[in-house]
Scaffold this motif. Sequence first.
Motif, PDB file in Angstrom:
ATOM      1  N   GLU A  39      -9.436  -6.772 -97.851  1.00  0.00           N
ATOM      2  CA  GLU A  39      -8.084  -6.251 -98.065  1.00  0.00           C
ATOM      3  C   GLU A  39      -7.536  -6.712 -99.414  1.00  0.00           C
ATOM      4  O   GLU A  39      -6.954  -5.922-100.166  1.00  0.00           O
ATOM      5  N   ALA A  40      -7.723  -8.000 -99.681  1.00  0.00           N
ATOM      6  CA  ALA A  40      -7.248  -8.552-100.955  1.00  0.00           C
ATOM      7  C   ALA A  40      -8.107  -8.066-102.108  1.00  0.00           C
ATOM      8  O   ALA A  40      -7.599  -7.817-103.210  1.00  0.00           O
ATOM      9  N   LYS A  78      -2.424 -10.463 -87.224  1.00  0.00           N
ATOM     10  CA  LYS A  78      -1.331  -9.649 -87.759  1.00  0.00           C
ATOM     11  C   LYS A  78      -1.414  -9.571 -89.283  1.00  0.00           C
ATOM     12  O   LYS A  78      -1.630 -10.586 -89.933  1.00  0.00           O
ATOM     13  N   PRO A  79      -1.224  -8.362 -89.843  1.00  0.00           N
ATOM     14  CA  PRO A  79      -1.279  -8.246 -91.304  1.00  0.00           C
ATOM     15  C   PRO A  79      -0.001  -8.706 -92.001  1.00  0.00           C
ATOM     16  O   PRO A  79       0.028  -8.825 -93.221  1.00  0.00           O
ATOM     17  N   ARG A 115      -0.442 -10.243 -95.490  1.00  0.00           N
ATOM     18  CA  ARG A 115      -1.721 -10.934 -95.566  1.00  0.00           C
ATOM     19  C   ARG A 115      -2.509 -10.560 -96.810  1.00  0.00           C
ATOM     20  O   ARG A 115      -3.014 -11.428 -97.531  1.00  0.00           O
ATOM     21  N   ASP A 116      -2.623  -9.273 -97.106  1.00  0.00           N
ATOM     22  CA  ASP A 116      -3.420  -8.845 -98.251  1.00  0.00           C
ATOM     23  C   ASP A 116      -2.795  -9.298 -99.565  1.00  0.00           C
ATOM     24  O   ASP A 116      -3.485  -9.741-100.481  1.00  0.00           O
ATOM     25  N   GLU A 117      -1.456  -9.242 -99.648  1.00  0.00           N
ATOM     26  CA  GLU A 117      -0.767  -9.639-100.879  1.00  0.00           C
ATOM     27  C   GLU A 117      -0.873 -11.137-101.106  1.00  0.00           C
ATOM     28  O   GLU A 117      -1.124 -11.593-102.226  1.00  0.00           O
ATOM     29  N   LEU A 118      -0.691 -11.915-100.038  1.00  0.00           N
ATOM     30  CA  LEU A 118      -0.760 -13.363-100.151  1.00  0.00           C
ATOM     31  C   LEU A 118      -2.155 -13.813-100.563  1.00  0.00           C
ATOM     32  O   LEU A 118      -2.324 -14.661-101.452  1.00  0.00           O
ATOM     33  N   LEU A 119      -3.168 -13.233 -99.951  1.00  0.00           N
ATOM     34  CA  LEU A 119      -4.540 -13.611-100.276  1.00  0.00           C
ATOM     35  C   LEU A 119      -4.910 -13.177-101.686  1.00  0.00           C
ATOM     36  O   LEU A 119      -5.531 -13.935-102.446  1.00  0.00           O
ATOM     37  N   ALA A 120      -4.524 -11.969-102.081  1.00  0.00           N
ATOM     38  CA  ALA A 120      -4.804 -11.496-103.437  1.00  0.00           C
ATOM     39  C   ALA A 120      -4.114 -12.380-104.471  1.00  0.00           C
ATOM     40  O   ALA A 120      -4.684 -12.694-105.526  1.00  0.00           O
TER      41      ALA A 120
END
Length: 308
Positions: A86-87, A138-139, A146-151
């Motif tokens: 996702e990231a 949960k995303p 989740r994707d924004e934080l990990l990226a």
Amino acid sequence: MIFNGTENWSVDWDNPETPYKLDSHGLIAAPGETLEAFSARIDELLRTRARFDLCQNGQEGAESLEAEIGFKVGTVKPIGTGIIAEAAEKTEKLFGFRADWVPAFFPTRGLGLLWGGCTVITDSGFPVFFLRRGFRSKPKWFIYRRDELLAHELCHAVRGCLEDEPYEEHFAYMTSDSAFRRWTGNCFRHEWDAIAFLIPVVLLLAVQIIVYTGLLNLPLWPFWILAFAFPAFLFVRNIPDRRMFFAARSKLEKSGFAKPDAALFRMTADEIRALARTPDDQIEQYLENKSGAELRWQILIHRFQHPR
């Protein structure tokens, strides 16, 4: 292939395409680094990465991980490749890398009430990412995606070798879907920025309580000024750096860069400013000089000015 799954973190240094492949994995060359120094650092980094494959569920894995990072996290569960992907979609689109080598875990031990995730740098300089365990199912949690934080954190992990602070948060916040966060994220560059931001606000609240309870009769306006002065400073400080960034971006676009943001991501603040100030008719000479002098620039020009 650079990697053969997580069991074999080996690199084929006889292949002339290897530095470009590594760059696409977020293993970028550091400023002034030669090919020999780059290869030695990456080989050591991947040996460290292999050790993290042993840090799985169970007490032995937790103890191994805690020994690496230097604090207790309890039992951990590795973050699956689907969540990492996702990231990676964000970082590949923006900056041309998929950092599949950064170990990432869900800790069972809570690391803070409003904590969403963080990057921990080990004593050897190796990045490890932790994500709140609620993100397993949960995303989104609270204000975090989740994707924004990990990226965001993967950008920090990849740029760590540059040891360059002024644009660090600028690039990390470019992964955000929020225009407000993309604009203001780079206002906070140091830990003390956030502390200095909060102290006048807390002081204002304390004085208001003192005044409204009748303990003291103090004018509130000086404390309101203090509460707004530092945020205004942070905002104004960010303006010239943003202008430099977009000026440099424009120069690269005119020079045929297909992904100017990806190229800028691999530059230091001094290089971004120098590029922004270079006259248009001297840009090609500037790029040629940088490419002839440094491996990092050879890679970024090869990948993003003349993509193959």
